[in-house]
Design an enzyme around this catalytic site. Structure first.
Site, PDB file in Angstrom:
ATOM      1  N   TYR A  65      17.284  29.800   6.064  1.00 32.44           N
ATOM      2  CA  TYR A  65      16.748  30.615   7.163  1.00 32.44           C
ATOM      3  C   TYR A  65      15.785  31.688   6.678  1.00 32.44           C
ATOM      4  CZ  TYR A  65      20.784  28.730   9.785  1.00 32.44           C
ATOM      5  OH  TYR A  65      21.729  27.917  10.369  1.00 32.44           O
TER       6      TYR A  65
ATOM      7  N   HIS B  28      25.129  23.122   3.671  1.00 31.54           N
ATOM      8  CA  HIS B  28      24.388  23.126   4.930  1.00 31.54           C
ATOM      9  C   HIS B  28      24.218  21.725   5.528  1.00 31.54           C
ATOM     10  CE1 HIS B  28      21.052  25.599   7.136  1.00 31.54           C
ATOM     11  NE2 HIS B  28      21.691  24.806   7.956  1.00 31.54           N
TER      12      HIS B  28
END
Length: 272
Positions: free
Chosen positions: A47, A105
């Site tokens: 991110y 992730h």
């Protein structure tokens, strides 16, 4: 705020998602969320906002013991040394001496699962993360992690909302007492104009999005991390906790189409 207990940690059922929030906007959003009562913040290496979140946490003066912070390692960094480098970088940006939950992730077809989970478990043993988990894992991948490797998986973070059937993976997680953390719980805004959810919302003096969020949070073993950069949206998500859905509401929601997937990159696994 209800919490989920998993692998020695206590995770608030409602958290703040931060995907696609960066810089000052991200920092301000996290400061706002913490000031109105959020205690579960979700981020990831990918991110590119961990430094902004670290700044927000530092100025918030919320005691560290009251905070739950999740971050994640990207699927291209799943070799043992790469995991450690990524983890060190995340911790440094977050300005923390540990995170509460460190997730893989996305699964990688090239990963050596034994080596990956051994590295994650060592980070846990060292006290640098309080728990480890996975994201975007299918039932088959979960079985490998939980049954073959016997990794102490604290959650599986996947896309889950009222218009995406996740009953198969949810059944497996429930059987193993592993929480499901729902990302995209509001289907990236698609619920706002849904007539069925809107009708239920009118009945409860709530929005369609609040109804969809409460439907998730009412489920055993399910947490949700809606992204919300504006204070009004953050408060609206908190206020969803006050709604009391009945069986008639749940039956109407159950009849919605359940084949809308918002996140499906080319490297995604073959979904259940």
């Amino acid at each position: 705020m209800e919490h989920l207990q998993t692998q020695g940690i206590s995770m608030p059922k409602l958290g703040l998602g931060t995907f696609r929030m960066q810089g000052d906007i991200c920092r301000a959003a996290v400061e706002s969320a913490l000031s109105i009562g959020y205690r579960h913040i979700d981020t990831a290496e990918m991110y590119a906002n961990e430094d902004s979140i670290g700044s927000a946490i530092a100025v918030s003066r919320v005691p560290r013991g009251e905070l739950h912070v999740t971050t994640k390692v990207w699927h291209e960094n799943l070799a043992p040394e790469a995991i450690r480098r990524a983890f060190d970088a995340s911790l440094n940006k977050l300005r923390l001496d540990h995170v509460d939950l460190y997730l893989m992730h996305w699964p990688s077809r090239a990963a050596n699962w034994g080596a990956v989970f051994e590295t994650l478990m060592k980070l846990k043993e060292e006290g640098r993360t309080r728990a480890i988990g996975v994201a975007n894992f299918t039932t088959a991948l979960l079985k490998t992690a939980v049954e073959d490797i016997k990794a102490p998986i604290a959650c599986n973070q996947i896309e889950y909302h009222a218009m995406l059937d996740q009953s198969k993976v949810l059944a497996y997680l429930n059987a193993k007492s592993i929480p499901l953390v729902a990302y995209c719980p509001l289907a990236q805004g698609r619920f706002a104009t849904d007539p069925v959810l809107s009708e239920i919302g009118v009945k409860h003096n709530a929005t369609a999005a609040q109804v969809a969020l409460k439907w998730l949070l009412d489920q055993n073993g399910v947490a949700a991390i809606p992204k919300a950069s504006r204070r009004e949206s953050q408060k609206a998500n908190l206020d969803a906790l006050k709604i009391t859905l009945d069986d008639a509401d749940r039956n109407k929601i159950a009849a919605l189409p359940e084949d809308i997937r918002c996140v499906n990159p080319g490297f995604a696994p073959a979904w259940d």
